[in-house]
Design a protein around this motif. Structure first.
Motif, PDB file in Angstrom:
ATOM      1  N   GLY A  44      42.612  13.418  96.071  1.00 52.04           N
ATOM      2  CA  GLY A  44      42.842  12.876  94.743  1.00 52.04           C
ATOM      3  C   GLY A  44      44.192  13.273  94.180  1.00 52.04           C
ATOM      4  N   ARG A  45      44.571  14.525  94.367  1.00 54.07           N
ATOM      5  CA  ARG A  45      45.883  14.983  93.895  1.00 54.07           C
ATOM      6  C   ARG A  45      47.005  14.281  94.644  1.00 54.07           C
ATOM      7  NH1 ARG A  45      46.298  21.335  93.831  1.00 54.07           N
ATOM      8  NH2 ARG A  45      48.350  20.763  93.025  1.00 54.07           N
ATOM      9  N   LEU A  46      46.794  14.022  95.922  1.00 58.60           N
ATOM     10  CA  LEU A  46      47.788  13.286  96.698  1.00 58.60           C
ATOM     11  C   LEU A  46      47.994  11.883  96.126  1.00 58.60           C
ATOM     12  CD1 LEU A  46      49.581  12.895  99.287  1.00 58.60           C
ATOM     13  CD2 LEU A  46      47.494  12.057 100.401  1.00 58.60           C
ATOM     14  N   LEU A  47      46.898  11.167  95.902  1.00 61.87           N
ATOM     15  CA  LEU A  47      47.000   9.800  95.399  1.00 61.87           C
ATOM     16  C   LEU A  47      47.563   9.770  93.978  1.00 61.87           C
ATOM     17  CD1 LEU A  47      43.736   8.171  96.809  1.00 61.87           C
ATOM     18  CD2 LEU A  47      46.057   8.099  97.738  1.00 61.87           C
ATOM     19  N   PHE A  48      47.235  10.774  93.183  1.00 60.03           N
ATOM     20  CA  PHE A  48      47.794  10.859  91.833  1.00 60.03           C
ATOM     21  C   PHE A  48      49.304  11.089  91.893  1.00 60.03           C
ATOM     22  CE2 PHE A  48      49.168  13.517  88.253  1.00 60.03           C
ATOM     23  CZ  PHE A  48      48.849  12.679  87.188  1.00 60.03           C
ATOM     24  N   ALA A  49      49.731  12.010  92.740  1.00 59.41           N
ATOM     25  CA  ALA A  49      51.161  12.308  92.856  1.00 59.41           C
ATOM     26  C   ALA A  49      51.954  11.109  93.359  1.00 59.41           C
ATOM     27  CB  ALA A  49      51.372  13.502  93.787  1.00 59.41           C
ATOM     28  N   CYS A  50      51.319  10.291  94.188  1.00 59.04           N
ATOM     29  CA  CYS A  50      51.984   9.111  94.746  1.00 59.04           C
ATOM     30  C   CYS A  50      51.890   7.905  93.818  1.00 59.04           C
ATOM     31  CB  CYS A  50      51.390   8.763  96.108  1.00 59.04           C
ATOM     32  SG  CYS A  50      51.720   9.994  97.387  1.00 59.04           S
ATOM     33  N   GLY A  51      51.278   8.070  92.660  1.00 59.02           N
ATOM     34  CA  GLY A  51      51.195   6.995  91.697  1.00 59.02           C
ATOM     35  C   GLY A  51      50.150   5.946  91.994  1.00 59.02           C
ATOM     36  N   GLU A  52      49.210   6.254  92.888  1.00 65.52           N
ATOM     37  CA  GLU A  52      48.164   5.288  93.233  1.00 65.52           C
ATOM     38  C   GLU A  52      47.046   5.271  92.196  1.00 65.52           C
ATOM     39  OE1 GLU A  52      48.523   3.195  95.603  1.00 65.52           O
ATOM     40  OE2 GLU A  52      50.187   4.078  96.723  1.00 65.52           O
ATOM     41  N   VAL A  53      46.836   6.382  91.502  1.00 63.08           N
ATOM     42  CA  VAL A  53      45.857   6.465  90.416  1.00 63.08           C
ATOM     43  C   VAL A  53      46.492   7.211  89.253  1.00 63.08           C
ATOM     44  CG1 VAL A  53      43.868   6.391  91.980  1.00 63.08           C
ATOM     45  CG2 VAL A  53      44.811   8.615  91.281  1.00 63.08           C
ATOM     46  N   ASP A  54      45.901   7.046  88.062  1.00 64.64           N
ATOM     47  CA  ASP A  54      46.464   7.634  86.848  1.00 64.64           C
ATOM     48  C   ASP A  54      45.737   8.881  86.362  1.00 64.64           C
ATOM     49  OD1 ASP A  54      48.360   5.435  86.493  1.00 64.64           O
ATOM     50  OD2 ASP A  54      46.599   4.240  85.977  1.00 64.64           O
ATOM     51  N   ARG A  55      44.521   9.083  86.842  1.00 64.25           N
ATOM     52  CA  ARG A  55      43.722  10.223  86.373  1.00 64.25           C
ATOM     53  C   ARG A  55      42.758  10.621  87.484  1.00 64.25           C
ATOM     54  NH1 ARG A  55      41.449  11.741  81.175  1.00 64.25           N
ATOM     55  NH2 ARG A  55      40.375  13.728  81.530  1.00 64.25           N
ATOM     56  N   LEU A  56      42.623  11.901  87.691  1.00 58.25           N
ATOM     57  CA  LEU A  56      41.710  12.419  88.715  1.00 58.25           C
ATOM     58  C   LEU A  56      40.575  13.176  88.059  1.00 58.25           C
ATOM     59  CD1 LEU A  56      40.910  13.128  91.653  1.00 58.25           C
ATOM     60  CD2 LEU A  56      42.436  15.118  91.470  1.00 58.25           C
ATOM     61  N   PHE A  57      39.353  12.872  88.513  1.00 58.91           N
ATOM     62  CA  PHE A  57      38.155  13.614  88.142  1.00 58.91           C
ATOM     63  C   PHE A  57      37.594  14.223  89.428  1.00 58.91           C
ATOM     64  CE2 PHE A  57      38.597  10.117  85.126  1.00 58.91           C
ATOM     65  CZ  PHE A  57      38.520  10.769  83.902  1.00 58.91           C
ATOM     66  N   PRO A  58      37.959  15.475  89.758  1.00 56.18           N
ATOM     67  CA  PRO A  58      37.612  16.032  91.068  1.00 56.18           C
ATOM     68  C   PRO A  58      36.106  16.191  91.294  1.00 56.18           C
ATOM     69  CG  PRO A  58      39.363  17.302  90.023  1.00 56.18           C
ATOM     70  CD  PRO A  58      38.784  16.402  88.971  1.00 56.18           C
ATOM     71  N   LEU A  59      35.687  15.885  92.500  1.00 56.03           N
ATOM     72  CA  LEU A  59      34.300  16.134  92.881  1.00 56.03           C
ATOM     73  C   LEU A  59      33.945  17.599  92.691  1.00 56.03           C
ATOM     74  CD1 LEU A  59      34.071  14.135  96.238  1.00 56.03           C
ATOM     75  CD2 LEU A  59      32.888  13.576  94.110  1.00 56.03           C
ATOM     76  N   GLU A  60      34.911  18.480  93.006  1.00 56.34           N
ATOM     77  CA  GLU A  60      34.654  19.914  92.951  1.00 56.34           C
ATOM     78  C   GLU A  60      34.378  20.415  91.540  1.00 56.34           C
ATOM     79  OE1 GLU A  60      37.198  19.039  96.553  1.00 56.34           O
ATOM     80  OE2 GLU A  60      37.040  18.357  94.476  1.00 56.34           O
ATOM     81  N   GLN A  61      34.743  19.636  90.544  1.00 57.16           N
ATOM     82  CA  GLN A  61      34.474  20.026  89.150  1.00 57.16           C
ATOM     83  C   GLN A  61      33.212  19.365  88.597  1.00 57.16           C
ATOM     84  OE1 GLN A  61      37.982  19.571  86.703  1.00 57.16           O
ATOM     85  NE2 GLN A  61      39.297  20.592  88.204  1.00 57.16           N
ATOM     86  N   GLY A  62      32.420  18.781  89.492  1.00 63.98           N
ATOM     87  CA  GLY A  62      31.122  18.256  89.097  1.00 63.98           C
ATOM     88  C   GLY A  62      31.134  16.882  88.464  1.00 63.98           C
ATOM     89  N   SER A  63      32.217  16.140  88.645  1.00 65.46           N
ATOM     90  CA  SER A  63      32.314  14.823  88.000  1.00 65.46           C
ATOM     91  C   SER A  63      31.218  13.874  88.470  1.00 65.46           C
ATOM     92  CB  SER A  63      33.691  14.209  88.276  1.00 65.46           C
ATOM     93  OG  SER A  63      34.715  15.017  87.738  1.00 65.46           O
ATOM     94  N   LEU A  64      31.046  13.773  89.776  1.00 62.35           N
ATOM     95  CA  LEU A  64      30.010  12.881  90.303  1.00 62.35           C
ATOM     96  C   LEU A  64      28.625  13.484  90.106  1.00 62.35           C
ATOM     97  CD1 LEU A  64      29.152  10.322  91.752  1.00 62.35           C
ATOM     98  CD2 LEU A  64      29.649  11.456  93.936  1.00 62.35           C
ATOM     99  N   ALA A  65      28.518  14.780  90.277  1.00 66.96           N
ATOM    100  CA  ALA A  65      27.217  15.434  90.103  1.00 66.96           C
ATOM    101  C   ALA A  65      26.673  15.191  88.695  1.00 66.96           C
ATOM    102  CB  ALA A  65      27.342  16.934  90.374  1.00 66.96           C
ATOM    103  N   GLY A  66      27.554  15.228  87.705  1.00 65.52           N
ATOM    104  CA  GLY A  66      27.121  14.969  86.335  1.00 65.52           C
ATOM    105  C   GLY A  66      26.611  13.553  86.157  1.00 65.52           C
ATOM    106  N   LEU A  67      27.319  12.579  86.742  1.00 61.55           N
ATOM    107  CA  LEU A  67      26.871  11.184  86.651  1.00 61.55           C
ATOM    108  C   LEU A  67      25.516  10.985  87.324  1.00 61.55           C
ATOM    109  CD1 LEU A  67      30.235   9.330  87.405  1.00 61.55           C
ATOM    110  CD2 LEU A  67      28.977   9.294  85.238  1.00 61.55           C
ATOM    111  N   LEU A  68      25.319  11.665  88.435  1.00 62.23           N
ATOM    112  CA  LEU A  68      24.054  11.528  89.163  1.00 62.23           C
ATOM    113  C   LEU A  68      22.899  12.213  88.432  1.00 62.23           C
ATOM    114  CD1 LEU A  68      25.357  12.111  92.809  1.00 62.23           C
ATOM    115  CD2 LEU A  68      24.581   9.952  91.826  1.00 62.23           C
TER     116      LEU A  68
END
Length: 346
Positions: A44-68
Motif C-alpha cells: 500500500g505504501r508503495l502504491l501511495f508513493a507512486c501516486g496510484e492511490v491517494d489514501r492507505l488504510f493498512p490491513l495491519e491497523q485493522g481496517s478490514l477487520a473492523g469492516l468485517l
C-alpha cells in the motif's frame, strides 16, 4: 468536497500488483475521485508513493477487520471516507454479504465484492480476472505504464549502491532466489552457477533477500567462489528503488518478480509448478522460462515432489536470455569493458 472510492485487496504483493490494471481502470472511470486502498502496509505504501492511490488504510491497523466485524467497530477515518464514497470495490470473498452490508450502511453508493478466484470468472489470467470483475463500470482502453517511484527514494537507492562499492558504469543484475513457497524455487546450487556465470560476463549480481529467503541466500553465499552483493531487511519501496537501478532481473513466480515487471525492468521469470498463463507478469520486457512440463496436477503433489523437473531450467538457456538483455542495455552505456566482455560470448 471531493467524492471518494474505496478499493479493498487483502492479497500478498504479487496478487495486489496483478490488480494494478484494474485499479488504474477504475481511477480512469472516476477521474475526479480520491482513491483509498485497504491493503497490506508495504504494498500500500508503495502504491501511495507512486501516486496510484491517494489514501492507505493498512490491513495491519485493522481496517478490514473492523469492516468485517460490523459498522460500529470501523475507525473514524475510514467511516468518513466511506461517507463520501460512490464506490467500494473488494477483490475478496463475501459469501454471506456481511462486508457489503457494512459498506452500504456506512454510506458507499455502490458496492462490488467478488474474488478473482471465483470459479465463475471467465478469464484465465489473474490480471484479466480482476478487470472482469469491474468490467461493468470501466472503459475498454488500457494504459500500460511502469510504476513511477519518487526521485528522493531513487536517489537513496543510488547512494546505497555506491556505499556498497557499485560503480555507475557497472551492470547490475538483480537475482531473487526465493518466493512465497519453497516449492516454486530452484535449488541454491542452480543460483550458484548463475551468479558465477554472470560474474564471468562482467555483470554484478545483486541477491535480494526477503524475510523468508534467509536460508536460501546463505546457502548461495557459502558456495559462491566470489560472494555476490546481498540486500535484505529493507522496506518494499526501498527494494523497488534498488530494482529500478538494475539492467536485468531474474526470479521465480513471486511478488518481487511482478514488482520488477511493473518497474519495466527486463525480467526473466522462472516458472515451475504454477501456470504462467494464469500467473506470469506481462510485457514485452518479460521472458518466461521453465523446465519440463509439471506433472503434478494438485498442490499437495507439488509439495511432495522431489524431482522438481519443471524447475530444472538449463542454466545455459538462462544465460543466453541474460546475454540478450544485457547486450541491449550495454548499447546505451559507456561501459566499454562490459561491452567487450559480452562480445567474447557472442
Amino acid at each position: 468536497m471531493r467524492r471518494s472510492l474505496l478499493l479493498i485487496h487483502p492479497g500478498a504483493l504479487g496478487d495486489v500488483l496483478l490488480a494494478l490494471s484494474a485499479i488504474r481502470a477504475i481511477r480512469a472511470a472516476f477521474p475526479t475521485h480520491e482513491c483509498g486502498l485497504i491493503a497490506g502496509e508495504q504494498v500500500g505504501r508503495l502504491l501511495f508513493a507512486c501516486g496510484e492511490v491517494d489514501r492507505l488504510f493498512p490491513l495491519e491497523q485493522g481496517s478490514l477487520a473492523g469492516l468485517l466485524a460490523g459498522a460500529e467497530l470501523v475507525a473514524s477515518g475510514l467511516r468518513s471516507w466511506l461517507d463520501k464514497a460512490d464506490l467500494a470495490m473488494g477483490w475478496m470473498k463475501d459469501a454471506e454479504g456481511s462486508l457489503a452490508a457494512t459498506l452500504y450502511a456506512l454510506g458507499a453508493g455502490r458496492v462490488i465484492i467478488r474474488s478473482p478466484f471465483d470459479a465463475g470468472c471467465m478469464n484465465l489470467h489473474q490480471a484479466d480476472r480482476h478487470l472482469e470483475i469491474v468490467a461493468s463500470m470501466v472503459g475498454e482502453e488500457r494504459t500500460a505504464r511502469p510504476l513511477r517511484l519518487p526521485e528522493a527514494i531513487l536517489q537513496a537507492a543510488t547512494a546505497s549502491l555506491a556505499e556498497a562499492g557499485v560503480r555507475k558504469e557497472q551492470m547490475l543484475v538483480a537475482v531473487h532466489p526465493g518466493s512465497g513457497s519453497p516449492h516454486k524455487c530452484c535449488e541454491p546450487g542452480w543460483f550458484v552457477k548463475l551468479v558465477a556465470q554472470l560474474q564471468a560476463l562482467g555483470a554484478v549480481p545483486l541477491l535480494l533477500a526477503g524475510p523468508a529467503d534467509t536460508e536460501q541466500v546463505q546457502a548461495i553465499q557459502r558456495s559462491c567462489a566470489a560472494s555476490p552483493l546481498v540486500f535484505g531487511g529493507q522496506e518494499l519501496i526501498s527494494v523497488a528503488a534498488l530494482m529500478a537501478q538494475v539492467a536485468l532481473y531474474v526470479g521465480h513466480d513471486s511478488g518481487i518478480t511482478h514488482l520488477a515487471a511493473c518497474l519495466d525492468v527486463p525480467t526473466i521469470a522462472l516458472f515451475g509448478p504454477t501456470d504462467p498463463e494464469r500467473w506470469a507478469p506481462r510485457g514485452r520486457h518479460v521472458e518466461i522460462l521453465s523446465g519440463a512440463p509439471c506433472l503434478c496436477n494438485e498442490w499437495n503433489r507439488v509439495q511432495t515432489c522431489t524431482e522438481k523437473r519443471c524447475l530444472q531450467v538449463p542454466i545455459e538457456q538462462v544465460i543466453e536470455s541474460c546475454l540478450g538483455g544485457l547486450r541491449a542495455r550495454a548499447k546505451s552505456t559507456s561501459a566499454d569493458q562490459f561491452r567487450s566482455s559480452l562480445s567474447c560470448h557472442a
